[in-house]
Design an enzyme around this catalytic site. Structure first.
Site, PDB file in Angstrom:
ATOM      1  N   ASP A 171      -2.617   2.263  -6.232  1.00 16.69           N
ATOM      2  CA  ASP A 171      -1.531   2.275  -5.246  1.00 16.69           C
ATOM      3  C   ASP A 171      -1.553   1.084  -4.293  1.00 16.69           C
ATOM      4  O   ASP A 171      -0.903   1.119  -3.253  1.00 16.69           O
ATOM      5  CB  ASP A 171      -1.605   3.567  -4.428  1.00 16.69           C
ATOM      6  CG  ASP A 171      -2.901   3.692  -3.647  1.00 16.69           C
ATOM      7  OD1 ASP A 171      -3.911   3.102  -4.070  1.00 16.69           O
ATOM      8  OD2 ASP A 171      -2.915   4.375  -2.618  1.00 16.69           O
ATOM      9  N   GLU A 172      -2.264   0.032  -4.655  1.00 14.68           N
ATOM     10  CA  GLU A 172      -2.439  -1.072  -3.703  1.00 14.68           C
ATOM     11  C   GLU A 172      -2.572  -2.392  -4.457  1.00 14.68           C
ATOM     12  O   GLU A 172      -3.255  -2.463  -5.482  1.00 14.68           O
ATOM     13  CB  GLU A 172      -3.695  -0.803  -2.873  1.00 14.68           C
ATOM     14  CG  GLU A 172      -3.954  -1.768  -1.755  1.00 14.68           C
ATOM     15  CD  GLU A 172      -5.225  -1.424  -0.986  1.00 14.68           C
ATOM     16  OE1 GLU A 172      -5.542  -2.163  -0.050  1.00 14.68           O
ATOM     17  OE2 GLU A 172      -5.897  -0.421  -1.340  1.00 14.68           O
ATOM     18  N   ASP A 185       0.868  -1.178   0.000  1.00 13.46           N
ATOM     19  CA  ASP A 185       0.000   0.000   0.000  1.00 13.46           C
ATOM     20  C   ASP A 185       0.905   1.227   0.000  1.00 13.46           C
ATOM     21  O   ASP A 185       1.641   1.470   0.959  1.00 13.46           O
ATOM     22  CB  ASP A 185      -0.910  -0.003   1.233  1.00 13.46           C
ATOM     23  CG  ASP A 185      -2.056   0.990   1.101  1.00 13.46           C
ATOM     24  OD1 ASP A 185      -2.091   1.742   0.114  1.00 13.46           O
ATOM     25  OD2 ASP A 185      -2.928   1.015   1.996  1.00 13.46           O
TER      26      ASP A 185
END
Length: 492
Positions: free
Chosen positions: A105-106, A11
């Site tokens: 983003d993860e 993350d």
């Protein structure tokens, strides 16, 4: 559950805000809020410096400004975020073929499937190496969680924030989870959390002690069974490499309620075009067109129409969205509009009806032009130009976020009275390039002036200069890469 912590969850830390701080050296260590800047804007991401003031994602921007009046409020630059995300996801795919992105983003990674980790020691080494590679490639930090299941890996990455790594050894799950809030578990939102709190259950340990039967009685069978398993740390879900997109959509919230039916229709056409651009960008077509309308009283209506076959034709989507709008009462005002496409496919099927209608219209226009002569031909040409622009945005956005009314054909006004060019608008945070001072970004604009800070990723904080909004030497620009590709020009 696995016997080794070989499922990794990455993350990125305050991703949008961190990208802005990396690309704008003067904002490093300062409160940065990325999101909608209008009266009805919403915070997309806040930097850790802004979070100390109580600012968080999904908060109205107006509320964030009250909590953090001195923060830097910037528009999102999704093209840059997408480019950085592709670099990060590329690093993850070097570790394993099984990478499950959840957002830009993860992502989850199955390290065992990639042969990069089989035990705690190799998993930790891989996680640390990944964090270092991300820092070197992007200049950003990410938090890594390692565990024997997806749920626990995600819990671990959250506990590791910011810029940390946490490995949960198999067999220690219940001990680690017990003191945590029930809100830590996926699927436990404010409503379920409050319901459990009223029953005296606030921690994961208390959730496990309540037992499966009691949880089923409180929140229903499917949710209760799932909660009990999560409280015990049980999760057998595999990492799935590809997730099929189910829909593509775009929507806009307006600063002021729209009442003019013509304006509403124009906005729907514009959203339809944007939706098709996104649809084509994903390599899909779709069969069902969906219109979303949120009215002045926050009531939300959705209408849909299913076509005979999948399409990515903007004209077809525009026409369907317009038909759906006719069935919606917009009296009183509209605060949000959205257009989406569902029933996605990897191919298109020509809409023969729409195609034949377009051909008939073109033939009719040609016949009219031929009958009317040269003067009529010119008039038809102007009318066609106007129609082509009807579905376009009121202000075309350039790569740097510059907006303004669309260019129109020369009007037939009085001789010697040229139409005045519309004032250019510059959004805070957008990229610009000056012919003399080089690359920079917009700090703010108003009263016919735009203030620009000239700096670039990796440079010292730059100087600020102010220009007229119509300065011919200032133009919108593409974002600069965060790392590498150094430019020989220096900030002046």
């Amino acid at each position: 559950m696995r016997a080794a912590p070989t499922i990794l969850h990455l993350d990125m830390d305050a991703f949008y805000a961190s990208v802005e701080q990396a690309s704008k050296p003067s904002l490093r260590g300062k409160a940065v809020i990325v999101g909608g800047l209008g009266p009805r804007g919403v915070v997309a991401t806040a930097s850790y410096e802004a979070r100390r003031f109580g600012v968080h994602s999904a908060m109205p921007t107006a509320q964030a400004r009250r909590l953090c009046p001195n923060g830097a409020y910037l528009i999102p630059r999704f093209r840059l975020y997408q480019a950085v995300s592709e670099v990060v996801m590329g690093l993850l795919r070097e570790l394993s073929p099984l990478v499950e992105p959840l957002s830009l983003d993860e992502a989850f990674v199955d390290l065992e499937a990639g042969g990069t980790a089989f035990d705690s020691e190799s998993a930790r080494e891989t996680g640390e190496r990944l964090r270092a590679d991300i820092r070197a490639a992007t200049g950003l930090s990410g938090s890594v969680g390692l565990a024997g299941s997806k749920m626990l890996a995600k819990v671990a990455s959250e506990e590791a924030k910011p810029a940390g790594l946490l490995l949960i050894e198999p067999g220690t799950e219940r001990e680690l989870l017990a003191p945590m809030s029930v809100r830590t578990l996926p699927g436990v939102g404010p409503v379920t959390g409050e319901h459990l709190r009223r029953a005296g259950i606030t921690t994961v340990g208390e959730l496990a002690e309540a037992g499966e039967d009691e949880l089923v009685r409180m929140v229903g069978r499917s949710h209760g069974v799932g909660l009990y398993r999560m409280a015990l740390g049980l999760d057998d879900r595999p990492v799935v490499a590809e997730r099929d997109a189910k829909s593509v959509s775009v929507e806009d919230t307006f600063d002021v309620d729209l009442h003019d039916r013509v304006r509403i229709r124009t906005e729907v056409q514009r959203l339809a075009d944007r939706c098709v651009q996104r649809l084509r960008g994903s390599g899909h077509s779709g069969r069902t067109i969906v219109l979303k309308v949120r009215r002045y009283d926050f009531s939300t209506l959705t209408r849909s129409e299913t076509l005979r076959g999948p399409t990515d034709d903007p004209a077809v989507v525009r026409e369907a969205a317009a038909r759906l709008l006719e069935a919606v009462d917009t009296t009183g005002g509209v605060r949000l509009l959205g257009v989406g496409v569902t029933g996605l496919a990897d191919y298109t099927q020509e809409d023969l009806f729409a195609q034949s209608m377009a051909e008939e219209a073109a033939a009719a226009a040609e016949a009219a032009a031929g009958a009317a002569g040269e003067g009529a031909t010119a008039a038809v040409g102007q009318e066609a130009d106007g129609a082509a622009g009807a579905g376009a945005p009121a202000g075309p956005a350039g790569p740097g976020g510059l907006g303004g009314p669309a260019e129109a054909p020369e009007a037939g006004g009085s001789a010697g009275e040229p139409e005045q060019a519309p004032e250019r608008r510059w959004a805070a945070g957008s990229d610009v390039l000056h012919a003399v001072y080089g690359p920079g970004w917009v700090q703010g604009s108003g009263v016919g002036r735009v203030t620009v800070r000239f700096e670039r990723p990796g440079s010292p904080p730059g100087r600020v200069r102010t220009f007229r909004v119509d300065d011919p030497e200032l133009e919108p620009s593409d974002p600069l890469p965060l790392v590498g590709q150094e430019d020989p020009r220096t900030t002046r």
